[in-house]
Structure formats: C-alpha cells, structure tokens
Design an enzyme around this catalytic site. Sequence first.
Site, mmCIF file in Angstrom:
data_model
loop_
_atom_site.group_PDB
_atom_site.id
_atom_site.type_symbol
_atom_site.label_atom_id
_atom_site.label_comp_id
_atom_site.label_asym_id
_atom_site.label_seq_id
_atom_site.Cartn_x
_atom_site.Cartn_y
_atom_site.Cartn_z
ATOM 1 N N LYS A 114 0.823 -1.213 0.000
ATOM 2 C CA LYS A 114 0.000 0.000 0.000
ATOM 3 C C LYS A 114 0.856 1.261 0.000
ATOM 4 O O LYS A 114 0.511 2.246 -0.660
ATOM 5 C CB LYS A 114 -0.954 -0.021 1.198
ATOM 6 C CG LYS A 114 -2.062 -1.058 1.041
ATOM 7 C CD LYS A 114 -3.061 -1.027 2.176
ATOM 8 C CE LYS A 114 -4.151 -2.060 1.942
ATOM 9 N NZ LYS A 114 -5.150 -2.092 3.034
ATOM 10 N N LYS A 197 -9.567 -12.260 -6.986
ATOM 11 C CA LYS A 197 -10.307 -12.611 -5.776
ATOM 12 C C LYS A 197 -11.502 -11.679 -5.605
ATOM 13 O O LYS A 197 -11.408 -10.480 -5.848
ATOM 14 C CB LYS A 197 -9.375 -12.495 -4.558
ATOM 15 C CG LYS A 197 -9.979 -12.967 -3.248
ATOM 16 C CD LYS A 197 -8.970 -12.854 -2.116
ATOM 17 C CE LYS A 197 -9.574 -13.258 -0.778
ATOM 18 N NZ LYS A 197 -8.599 -13.109 0.336
ATOM 19 N N LYS A 200 -14.648 -6.455 -1.853
ATOM 20 C CA LYS A 200 -15.561 -5.319 -1.700
ATOM 21 C C LYS A 200 -15.134 -4.141 -2.556
ATOM 22 O O LYS A 200 -15.939 -3.257 -2.855
ATOM 23 C CB LYS A 200 -15.635 -4.901 -0.234
ATOM 24 C CG LYS A 200 -14.325 -4.410 0.345
ATOM 25 C CD LYS A 200 -14.459 -4.052 1.806
ATOM 26 C CE LYS A 200 -13.146 -3.541 2.384
ATOM 27 N NZ LYS A 200 -12.099 -4.583 2.453
#
Length: 334
Positions: A114, A197, A200
Amino acid sequence: MTRPRLYSGMQPSADSLQIGNYIGALLQWRDLQEAYEAFFSVVDLHALTQPNDPAELRAKTRRTAAQYIAAGIEPSKSTLYVQSHVAAHAQLQWVLATLTGFGEAGRMTQFKDKSQRYGADATNVGLFTYPVLMAADILLYQTDIVPVGDDQKQHVELTRDLAERFNARYGKAFTVPTPVIQKETARIYDLQNPTAKMSKSAESDAGVLWLLDDPAVSAKKVMRAVTDSEGSVRYDRENKPGVSNLLVIYAALTGRQIPSIEDEYAGRGYGDFKKGLAEVVVGEFGPVRQRALELLDDPAELDRLLAANAAKADEVAEATLADVYDKVGLLRRV
C-alpha cells in the site's frame, strides 16, 4: 475441562459482507465455536486506517455484527463484541509497539504494497502499526489458534514473534498462537473476473455476491457469471476459471464434493448449472439476510448483546493487560 481459545475478526468496511467472507470465515467460525472458547470481534479500530464517515462506520459496525449472528455466530456460545468497546486492545498495542522493530514492521507485505502504491505521504502511521494492533487483539485472550486467510499469515507470525520476545524478556505472559489457514478451496473469485479474488473493492458490483443482496439480485448475478465457450461443467482452475469458481461456491455451500456436482450436470450445459447454483445461493443467503435485517430493526437489543459480550471480553483482556503492566514495571494505580 477448559477448551482451547480462538480469536478472529473482520473490519466493518462495507454495508454487507460478501460470499468470500461467508465461506472463508463465517462458516468456519460457526463450526469452530463448538470446539473452542471463541472470541470474535468487529475490528472497528482497524477500519480507522482508511478515511471513514463517522455515521457510516457506526452503521457498518452494527451491520457486520448482525451478519455474524445471522450466519450462526451465537453470542451465547461465543464472545462476539466490538473491538473499540474493550480498551485493552489499544493499551496492549502500545506495549507491543515498544518491542517491534521499525524494519520488522516495514517488512509487512500489506504495508509495503500500500505504501508503494499510494506513496509515503498518503500512508498513515496506523496502517504501519496495524499488525501490532492485530497482535494485541490476539494476545489479549491467550489465544491458541487464529483462523485467517493466507494474506494474514505474516501478521500472525509477527504476533508469535512478539509473544515469544515478551515472554523471554519479562516472563511468560502470553500464549503463543498458531495460525489456521483457510483451505485453498475456500478462495472465492469475482463472478465477472474469475482470475481476481472477490473483493468489496471490485471494479463492478456485478461480480460480488453480497449477503444482504435481495435474493433476485443474487440469482441474477449468478446467472450472468462469466464462464467459457466449452459448455461442460468441470473443474479446471487454469483453463476454466469461471466454471471452477462456480463449482467451488456450489461445493462450499452444499457440503458436496466437486466431482459429484460435475456428474450431476454432465451434458446439461451452463444454463442448468447456473440455475441450480442460484437456487443454492438464494436458499443459503435468504435466512441469513432475513435474520440480519431483523437484528438491525432493533438496534437497541443488538447494542445490548454487544455490550454484554464486550463485558465478558473485557474481563479476560484486563487480566492479561494487568499481568503485562506488572511485568514491564508500570506502577499500579491504588
């Protein structure tokens, strides 16, 4: 006889959990609570590492807790609580942070990914110390096993290292936990992009099966799932990712073996297969959705349940924290 302990949790980061959470975590938790003294948390402190609207975070926290219960995590069997309701989580994190090397924390894969993607200035310190808070979550309850996805295994390894480091330096205060990694067959992929995968944060909602979706919406998503031009229902992850993903979902929700499902739909084509799977998904999610919405219709009762469970968690957590404070030499308040 005292049962071994288990800890796990999920962030309240969406209005609804998705089928990957249900198959990969909730179904496993439901079974494990029978054999373990289980602590399950809605980890709202972890959710603060991303920008949140305060009212939305509170609503998502309740919705996540309601789905835990609706999926079979019973407050009478397990200790199901909200992380921020137990102050010891944040307090123990500070002690563990003083035992964690800067380089050690910086090597955590999720933080590296990240920070490289968004840059150092856009990456907060909370994200950097996220694995230390996760370690505190686990160690507070003298946890024996931690059911996690493969992407969290590194964080549990750090937890083990910190427990052993503390025990060696100050005397035994923590049980060293063991990660229990979900089976590969539990990995669920996006219905529209079956090489990614299910998440959300998917680009399209059409590829995600949400627990709180209207049944007609869930059925439509299954019927529109990407397959291939071959027409045969068989498992081949490399060459038939879409069909293979649907077979995994079918097997996970029914408890059947994939070869049995392949035999049932041999020669029948994808239309019949998808229709059968849509019925399975709707049949499984329907009662969960109904129960979750009932719980959310009475937020005062849901809050009462969570408060009672937080009190149970607090009793265990405070005992661990008091022992840790004594061992590191902090002066007790009299």
